[in-house]
Scaffold this motif. Sequence first.
Motif, short mmCIF file in Angstrom:
data_model
loop_
_atom_site.label_atom_id
_atom_site.label_comp_id
_atom_site.label_asym_id
_atom_site.label_seq_id
_atom_site.Cartn_x
_atom_site.Cartn_y
_atom_site.Cartn_z
N PHE A 1 0.83 -1.21 0.00
CA PHE A 1 0.00 0.00 0.00
C PHE A 1 0.87 1.26 0.00
N LYS A 2 2.02 1.22 0.69
CA LYS A 2 2.92 2.38 0.71
C LYS A 2 3.45 2.67 -0.70
N LYS A 3 3.78 1.62 -1.46
CA LYS A 3 4.25 1.83 -2.83
C LYS A 3 3.14 2.41 -3.71
N VAL A 4 1.91 1.95 -3.50
CA VAL A 4 0.79 2.49 -4.27
C VAL A 4 0.65 3.99 -4.01
N LEU A 5 0.74 4.39 -2.74
CA LEU A 5 0.64 5.82 -2.41
C LEU A 5 1.78 6.61 -3.06
N ALA A 6 2.99 6.05 -3.02
CA ALA A 6 4.13 6.75 -3.63
C ALA A 6 3.93 6.90 -5.13
N LEU A 7 3.42 5.87 -5.80
CA LEU A 7 3.18 5.95 -7.24
C LEU A 7 2.07 6.94 -7.57
N VAL A 8 1.06 7.03 -6.70
CA VAL A 8 -0.01 8.02 -6.90
C VAL A 8 0.56 9.44 -6.82
N VAL A 9 1.43 9.68 -5.84
CA VAL A 9 2.06 11.00 -5.70
C VAL A 9 2.92 11.31 -6.93
N VAL A 10 3.68 10.30 -7.41
CA VAL A 10 4.52 10.50 -8.60
C VAL A 10 3.66 10.86 -9.81
N ALA B 1 9.80 -3.57 -13.99
CA ALA B 1 9.16 -2.75 -15.03
C ALA B 1 8.63 -1.44 -14.45
N THR B 2 8.03 -1.50 -13.26
CA THR B 2 7.49 -0.30 -12.63
C THR B 2 8.60 0.69 -12.28
N SER B 3 9.71 0.20 -11.76
CA SER B 3 10.83 1.08 -11.42
C SER B 3 11.39 1.76 -12.66
N HIS B 4 11.39 1.07 -13.78
CA HIS B 4 11.90 1.66 -15.01
C HIS B 4 11.01 2.80 -15.50
N VAL B 5 9.68 2.65 -15.34
CA VAL B 5 8.77 3.73 -15.71
C VAL B 5 8.96 4.93 -14.79
N GLY C 1 9.74 13.79 -4.79
CA GLY C 1 9.58 13.26 -3.44
C GLY C 1 8.95 11.88 -3.46
N GLY C 2 7.91 11.70 -4.28
CA GLY C 2 7.28 10.39 -4.39
C GLY C 2 8.23 9.35 -4.93
N MET C 3 9.06 9.74 -5.91
CA MET C 3 10.04 8.81 -6.47
C MET C 3 11.08 8.41 -5.42
N SER C 4 11.47 9.36 -4.59
CA SER C 4 12.45 9.06 -3.54
C SER C 4 11.88 8.04 -2.55
N VAL C 5 10.61 8.23 -2.16
CA VAL C 5 9.97 7.29 -1.24
C VAL C 5 9.86 5.91 -1.88
N TYR C 6 9.43 5.88 -3.15
CA TYR C 6 9.28 4.59 -3.84
C TYR C 6 10.62 3.87 -3.94
N THR C 7 11.69 4.61 -4.26
CA THR C 7 13.01 4.01 -4.38
C THR C 7 13.49 3.48 -3.03
N SER C 8 13.27 4.24 -1.97
CA SER C 8 13.70 3.79 -0.63
C SER C 8 12.94 2.53 -0.21
N LEU C 9 11.66 2.44 -0.54
CA LEU C 9 10.89 1.24 -0.22
C LEU C 9 11.42 0.03 -0.99
N ASN C 10 11.78 0.25 -2.26
CA ASN C 10 12.36 -0.83 -3.05
C ASN C 10 13.69 -1.32 -2.47
#
Length: 366
Positions: free
Chosen positions: A161-170, A280-284, A319-328
């Motif tokens: 769910f945290k990744k979903v929120l980060a992708l929504v922000v991105v 694939a998602t990280s590449h987008v 900011g959203g990308m940074s959060v998504y990357t840190s979660l990964n």
Amino acid sequence: MNVLLLLNGLKGRALEELRSSLYNELRTSEGAKRQQQRFCGPVVAMSFNFMVAVGIILANKLVMGKVGFNFPIFLTFIHYSIAWLLLAFFKALSLLPVSPPSKTTPSSSLFTLGAIMAFASGLANTSLKYNSVGFYQMAKIAVTPTIVLAEFVLFRKTISFKKVLALVVVSAGVSVATVTDLEFNAFGACIAIAWIIPSAINKILWSNLQQQANWTALALMWKTTPITIFFLVALMPWLDPPGLLLFKWDLNNSTAVLISALLGFLLQWSGALALGATSATSHVVLGQFKTCVILVGGYVLLDSDPGFVSLCGAVAALGGMSVYTSLNLKESNESSSKQQNPLPKTKTSENVSEDSTVTNTATNVV
């Protein structure tokens, strides 16, 4: 003097042994995959892809703008043809990694990937020609949920769910950052919509084949590039405008197209490395990161003024990308630590396992 000769001999022997071991590693698909993972981890692969992507944007703007080469499918055809020639040169020098055994990967999978890659690359360049940069980026945003949905349907892969929120922000940030550059074109919009699904499936297949079937980026490119070239030839009469034979192939124009083609090879290679090292998602998300960095960098370094709203959107997306990357990275570290330190079996579990084995044996005997 004798000591120096001895040291030089030992150094030469060590280099020869290293060269020999590296050559032997490339003779098997598993060894080649290990070498790719060793020298090109997620950070290196994504940084390589980011730098090449910025370079090819400038090169393609030069080719399609100043040079006036308005044939996007044929330009993509030149890119893949040059890539295939370079791969053939690597193979002739025995520098191309070995492909996995044919029984591990059906030929239909390679054929499908090559065909989809032609549509994804060709339609992307066509969309960039007929649409504004803002509309092109808006279409790229739709690739993210398409990948998430396709991976769930095909592989039952879910994200937190945290990744979903980060992708929504991105996605929201990129939308706000590029909304001032929206220009609608009916034909361009149709091309952009048609590009979304092939682009998503292309990234999923590249990532899955490398991570699950021991394919390296170069070996997979060698197998799929001829198929891509074939389908690009079929697409040319439908999407490219007439007048290709009237283009002036002088030294300057030919050099610009050649530079674009060489960068296209590097983009394909770096993109494949990034998909093999991440997902694939990280590449987008990396592609959207590139857009926001260019927008913010232009404001900071080149005194461009995209507007306060666009800058806020870009900052939010970063900011959203940074959060998504840190979660990964956190998930990757946790999975690697679990693989390196597996939980030992407790005595109770061992006894239960032994008891169940005895019970099953008794049942089979009876």
